[in-house]
Design a protein around this motif. Structure first.
Motif, PDB file in Angstrom:
ATOM      1  N   SER A  22       2.946  10.242  -9.477  1.00 37.20           N
ATOM      2  CA  SER A  22       2.149  10.436 -10.699  1.00 37.20           C
ATOM      3  C   SER A  22       1.447  11.805 -10.679  1.00 37.20           C
ATOM      4  O   SER A  22       1.426  12.531 -11.681  1.00 37.20           O
ATOM      5  CB  SER A  22       1.123   9.308 -10.812  1.00 37.20           C
ATOM      6  OG  SER A  22       0.297   9.509 -11.926  1.00 37.20           O
ATOM      7  N   ALA A  23       0.902  12.141  -9.451  1.00 35.22           N
ATOM      8  CA  ALA A  23       0.238  13.448  -9.340  1.00 35.22           C
ATOM      9  C   ALA A  23       1.246  14.584  -9.518  1.00 35.22           C
ATOM     10  O   ALA A  23       0.971  15.622 -10.175  1.00 35.22           O
ATOM     11  CB  ALA A  23      -0.460  13.564  -7.981  1.00 35.22           C
ATOM     12  N   ALA A  24       2.435  14.426  -8.913  1.00 36.91           N
ATOM     13  CA  ALA A  24       3.459  15.478  -9.056  1.00 36.91           C
ATOM     14  C   ALA A  24       3.885  15.634 -10.492  1.00 36.91           C
ATOM     15  O   ALA A  24       4.042  16.766 -11.013  1.00 36.91           O
ATOM     16  CB  ALA A  24       4.664  15.126  -8.166  1.00 36.91           C
ATOM     17  N   VAL A  25       4.082  14.495 -11.143  1.00 33.05           N
ATOM     18  CA  VAL A  25       4.478  14.557 -12.548  1.00 33.05           C
ATOM     19  C   VAL A  25       3.386  15.216 -13.371  1.00 33.05           C
ATOM     20  O   VAL A  25       3.644  16.039 -14.274  1.00 33.05           O
ATOM     21  CB  VAL A  25       4.802  13.161 -13.066  1.00 33.05           C
ATOM     22  CG1 VAL A  25       4.972  13.156 -14.576  1.00 33.05           C
ATOM     23  CG2 VAL A  25       6.067  12.606 -12.394  1.00 33.05           C
ATOM     24  N   GLU A  26       2.129  14.910 -13.037  1.00 33.91           N
ATOM     25  CA  GLU A  26       1.005  15.464 -13.799  1.00 33.91           C
ATOM     26  C   GLU A  26       0.922  16.989 -13.621  1.00 33.91           C
ATOM     27  O   GLU A  26       0.786  17.751 -14.590  1.00 33.91           O
ATOM     28  CB  GLU A  26      -0.280  14.791 -13.339  1.00 33.91           C
ATOM     29  CG  GLU A  26      -1.498  15.271 -14.126  1.00 33.91           C
ATOM     30  CD  GLU A  26      -2.758  14.562 -13.663  1.00 33.91           C
ATOM     31  OE1 GLU A  26      -3.831  14.863 -14.196  1.00 33.91           O
ATOM     32  OE2 GLU A  26      -2.659  13.681 -12.757  1.00 33.91           O
ATOM     33  N   SER A  27       1.026  17.456 -12.339  1.00 36.31           N
ATOM     34  CA  SER A  27       0.949  18.913 -12.091  1.00 36.31           C
ATOM     35  C   SER A  27       2.145  19.648 -12.690  1.00 36.31           C
ATOM     36  O   SER A  27       2.029  20.745 -13.260  1.00 36.31           O
ATOM     37  CB  SER A  27       0.861  19.167 -10.578  1.00 36.31           C
ATOM     38  OG  SER A  27       2.021  18.646  -9.910  1.00 36.31           O
ATOM     39  N   THR A  28       3.313  19.074 -12.586  1.00 34.59           N
ATOM     40  CA  THR A  28       4.524  19.699 -13.143  1.00 34.59           C
ATOM     41  C   THR A  28       4.419  19.808 -14.662  1.00 34.59           C
ATOM     42  O   THR A  28       4.783  20.831 -15.277  1.00 34.59           O
ATOM     43  CB  THR A  28       5.748  18.873 -12.742  1.00 34.59           C
ATOM     44  OG1 THR A  28       5.839  18.779 -11.338  1.00 34.59           O
ATOM     45  CG2 THR A  28       7.029  19.492 -13.285  1.00 34.59           C
ATOM     46  N   GLY A  29       3.907  18.807 -15.285  1.00 30.56           N
ATOM     47  CA  GLY A  29       3.779  18.814 -16.742  1.00 30.56           C
ATOM     48  C   GLY A  29       2.800  19.887 -17.219  1.00 30.56           C
ATOM     49  O   GLY A  29       3.046  20.576 -18.227  1.00 30.56           O
ATOM     50  N   GLN A  30       1.709  20.065 -16.440  1.00 32.29           N
ATOM     51  CA  GLN A  30       0.713  21.064 -16.830  1.00 32.29           C
ATOM     52  C   GLN A  30       1.287  22.471 -16.688  1.00 32.29           C
ATOM     53  O   GLN A  30       1.118  23.345 -17.566  1.00 32.29           O
ATOM     54  CB  GLN A  30      -0.536  20.904 -15.952  1.00 32.29           C
ATOM     55  CG  GLN A  30      -1.654  21.845 -16.359  1.00 32.29           C
ATOM     56  CD  GLN A  30      -2.914  21.578 -15.534  1.00 32.29           C
ATOM     57  OE1 GLN A  30      -2.894  20.710 -14.669  1.00 32.29           O
ATOM     58  NE2 GLN A  30      -3.979  22.324 -15.806  1.00 32.29           N
ATOM     59  N   ARG A  84       0.843  -1.209   0.000  1.00 29.92           N
ATOM     60  CA  ARG A  84       0.000   0.000   0.000  1.00 29.92           C
ATOM     61  C   ARG A  84       0.880   1.263   0.000  1.00 29.92           C
ATOM     62  O   ARG A  84       0.576   2.251  -0.685  1.00 29.92           O
ATOM     63  CB  ARG A  84      -0.918  -0.021   1.228  1.00 29.92           C
ATOM     64  CG  ARG A  84      -1.985   1.066   1.198  1.00 29.92           C
ATOM     65  CD  ARG A  84      -2.935   0.967   2.383  1.00 29.92           C
ATOM     66  NE  ARG A  84      -3.677  -0.277   2.323  1.00 29.92           N
ATOM     67  CZ  ARG A  84      -3.492  -1.299   3.166  1.00 29.92           C
ATOM     68  NH1 ARG A  84      -2.555  -1.215   4.107  1.00 29.92           N
ATOM     69  NH2 ARG A  84      -4.208  -2.392   3.058  1.00 29.92           N
ATOM     70  N   THR A  85       1.964   1.256   0.775  1.00 36.95           N
ATOM     71  CA  THR A  85       2.880   2.395   0.809  1.00 36.95           C
ATOM     72  C   THR A  85       3.494   2.645  -0.564  1.00 36.95           C
ATOM     73  O   THR A  85       3.588   3.802  -1.034  1.00 36.95           O
ATOM     74  CB  THR A  85       3.985   2.131   1.842  1.00 36.95           C
ATOM     75  OG1 THR A  85       3.387   1.917   3.122  1.00 36.95           O
ATOM     76  CG2 THR A  85       4.942   3.313   1.926  1.00 36.95           C
ATOM     77  N   GLU A  86       3.891   1.592  -1.216  1.00 35.89           N
ATOM     78  CA  GLU A  86       4.459   1.731  -2.555  1.00 35.89           C
ATOM     79  C   GLU A  86       3.435   2.313  -3.516  1.00 35.89           C
ATOM     80  O   GLU A  86       3.763   3.156  -4.378  1.00 35.89           O
ATOM     81  CB  GLU A  86       4.945   0.345  -3.047  1.00 35.89           C
ATOM     82  CG  GLU A  86       6.128  -0.216  -2.284  1.00 35.89           C
ATOM     83  CD  GLU A  86       7.383   0.618  -2.512  1.00 35.89           C
ATOM     84  OE1 GLU A  86       7.507   1.256  -3.583  1.00 35.89           O
ATOM     85  OE2 GLU A  86       8.242   0.638  -1.602  1.00 35.89           O
ATOM     86  N   LEU A  87       2.175   1.883  -3.344  1.00 37.28           N
ATOM     87  CA  LEU A  87       1.112   2.396  -4.211  1.00 37.28           C
ATOM     88  C   LEU A  87       0.910   3.891  -4.001  1.00 37.28           C
ATOM     89  O   LEU A  87       0.769   4.679  -4.970  1.00 37.28           O
ATOM     90  CB  LEU A  87      -0.174   1.634  -3.953  1.00 37.28           C
ATOM     91  CG  LEU A  87      -1.394   2.089  -4.752  1.00 37.28           C
ATOM     92  CD1 LEU A  87      -1.153   1.929  -6.269  1.00 37.28           C
ATOM     93  CD2 LEU A  87      -2.637   1.288  -4.330  1.00 37.28           C
ATOM     94  N   LEU A  88       0.889   4.291  -2.692  1.00 39.30           N
ATOM     95  CA  LEU A  88       0.713   5.727  -2.421  1.00 39.30           C
ATOM     96  C   LEU A  88       1.864   6.547  -2.982  1.00 39.30           C
ATOM     97  O   LEU A  88       1.673   7.662  -3.515  1.00 39.30           O
ATOM     98  CB  LEU A  88       0.588   5.943  -0.912  1.00 39.30           C
ATOM     99  CG  LEU A  88      -0.695   5.375  -0.275  1.00 39.30           C
ATOM    100  CD1 LEU A  88      -0.659   5.557   1.239  1.00 39.30           C
ATOM    101  CD2 LEU A  88      -1.938   6.065  -0.870  1.00 39.30           C
ATOM    102  N   LYS A  89       3.096   6.021  -2.841  1.00 41.18           N
ATOM    103  CA  LYS A  89       4.245   6.720  -3.403  1.00 41.18           C
ATOM    104  C   LYS A  89       4.106   6.880  -4.908  1.00 41.18           C
ATOM    105  O   LYS A  89       4.351   7.970  -5.479  1.00 41.18           O
ATOM    106  CB  LYS A  89       5.522   5.980  -3.082  1.00 41.18           C
ATOM    107  CG  LYS A  89       5.945   6.077  -1.627  1.00 41.18           C
ATOM    108  CD  LYS A  89       7.266   5.320  -1.404  1.00 41.18           C
ATOM    109  CE  LYS A  89       7.710   5.441   0.047  1.00 41.18           C
ATOM    110  NZ  LYS A  89       8.985   4.704   0.283  1.00 41.18           N
TER     111      LYS A  89
END
Length: 385
Positions: free
Chosen positions: A345-353, A335-340
């Protein structure tokens, strides 16, 4: 008195009396007749030829003791019927003037004594004995039954073994406990050379080797048992009996055999078939103690099995709990690995936008700047014109 031998034609005169008409006896090599000379009284055996009596001879009937007559006529197999006590087969009448024959079976010996020469001979089987006129069989009267009783087994031949004999003896321990032992002894006769006259004659030196051996062995066993208490004998009966029978060597180990030098009999083993107290109260007490020991052993085994089952069950339960903890830890780790991964993924998504918006604004500003420069150039050219 005279005799006319045929083939011939004889016409007797009036003063001659025909006493007897005689015929020839055709005899095989294993057949014979006893003939006595009526003048000298000498008796001889005619074997393996066709013979006719002359005028001075007559057939001679060889008499034997009644017991030997029964053994010869009963046709008992010494080996197959050695445990049979009733010799009540149909007895066939013996023709007493025929030479007496006896078949010695394999691995057996028979002794014949010549009363005229005063010497004995031993025939080892398989062999066919043909008795001379002055020879007689040596009859064996052996002990039998359980316990051993004398003169139970009668035979004309001695079996050389290996075989066994069973006896029941009564012993008494040092604390006066009387026990009944049923023992079986394995035995054989040791014959190195059948041609050795002295060694062969020694086989028949003891008339009743069964009774003599059983009495000697029983005496040794009684002496050994009388020196130990009942409790020790009950625990170590096999060792005590084997030691008393065979003795110890120089290394204090039990010997392999016991030898009777008088008749070359060798005892090779003793089997303890049963040990029972003679006294009923002792027997009941022993039975109770045996039952109690069995119950104690059974309860101990049941308790050990129960404890072992509980131990195995607790071990299995512990392993199950550890497995649950390990599974939960693995699940939390996953579960920890999934959250990481989700955060990345969210950071990459916001940075890309943001990057895309910044790039678009920069491109827009660049285009506007270039357009303004171009416009200024155009204005300058227009002014020059």
């Amino acid at each position: 008195m005279w005799m006319v031998r045929g083939p011939a034609e004889f016409i007797p005169s009036v003063d001659i009396e025909i006493v007897e008409r005689r015929k020839a006896f055709p005899l095989d090599e294993n057949e014979g007749i006893y003939v006595r000379d009526i003048k000298s009284g000498k008796v001889r055996a005619i074997v393996g030829q066709t013979y006719i009596l002359n005028q001075d001879e007559e057939l001679w009937n060889k008499e034997l003791p009644d017991q030997i007559e029964k053994l010869l006529s009963a046709e008992i197999d010494p080996l197959a019927d050695r445990t049979s006590r009733a010799h009540n087969k149909d007895n066939k009448g013996r023709v007493k003037h025929k030479v007496i024959t006896y078949r010695v079976p394999h691995n057996a010996a028979a002794q014949i004594y010549d009363y005229k020469a005063k010497q004995a001979r031993v025939a080892f089987g398989p062999d066919l004995i043909m008795l001379a006129p002055d020879e007689h069989f040596t009859q064996l009267s052996l002990s039998g039954g359980k316990p051993k009783r004398p003169n139970v087994i009668r035979s004309l031949c001695l079996l050389l073994g290996p075989d066994f004999m069973t006896d029941i003896i009564t012993v008494e321990t040092s604390d006066h406990a009387r026990l009944s032992l049923q023992l079986s002894y394995n035995w054989h006769f040791e014959v190195a050379d059948e041609k050795d006259t002295a060694a062969s004659a020694a086989l028949f030196a003891v008339p009743d080797f069964v009774g003599d051996a059983c009495k000697a062995l029983a005496s040794r066993i009684r002496g050994a048992v009388a020196a130990v208490p009942f409790d020790d004998f009950h625990r170590n009966s096999a060792r005590i009996i084997r030691t008393s029978v065979f003795g110890l060597d120089e290394n204090m180990k039990v010997k392999d055999s016991f030898r009777f030098n008088a008749n070359r009999l060798v005892i090779t083993n003793v089997d303890i078939q049963s040990v029972e107290p003679v006294d009923q109260r002792t027997r009941d007490s022993l039975q109770k103690s045996v039952q109690l020991a069995i119950e104690i052993t059974t309860n101990s085994q049941e308790a050990s099995a129960r404890h072992e089952a509980e131990r195995l069950e607790q071990g299995a339960r512990g392993r199950l709990e550890r497995q649950k903890i390990n599974d939960e830890a693995e699940a939390e780790k996953a579960r920890t690995e999934l959250l990481k991964l989700q955060a990345n993924s969210a950071a990459v998504e916001s940075t890309g936008q943001a990057k895309a918006e910044a790039q678009s604004r920069a491109e827009s500003s660049k285009i506007e700047g270039e357009a303004a420069v171009e416009q200024a150039k155009l204005k300058a050219e227009a002014n020059n014109i």
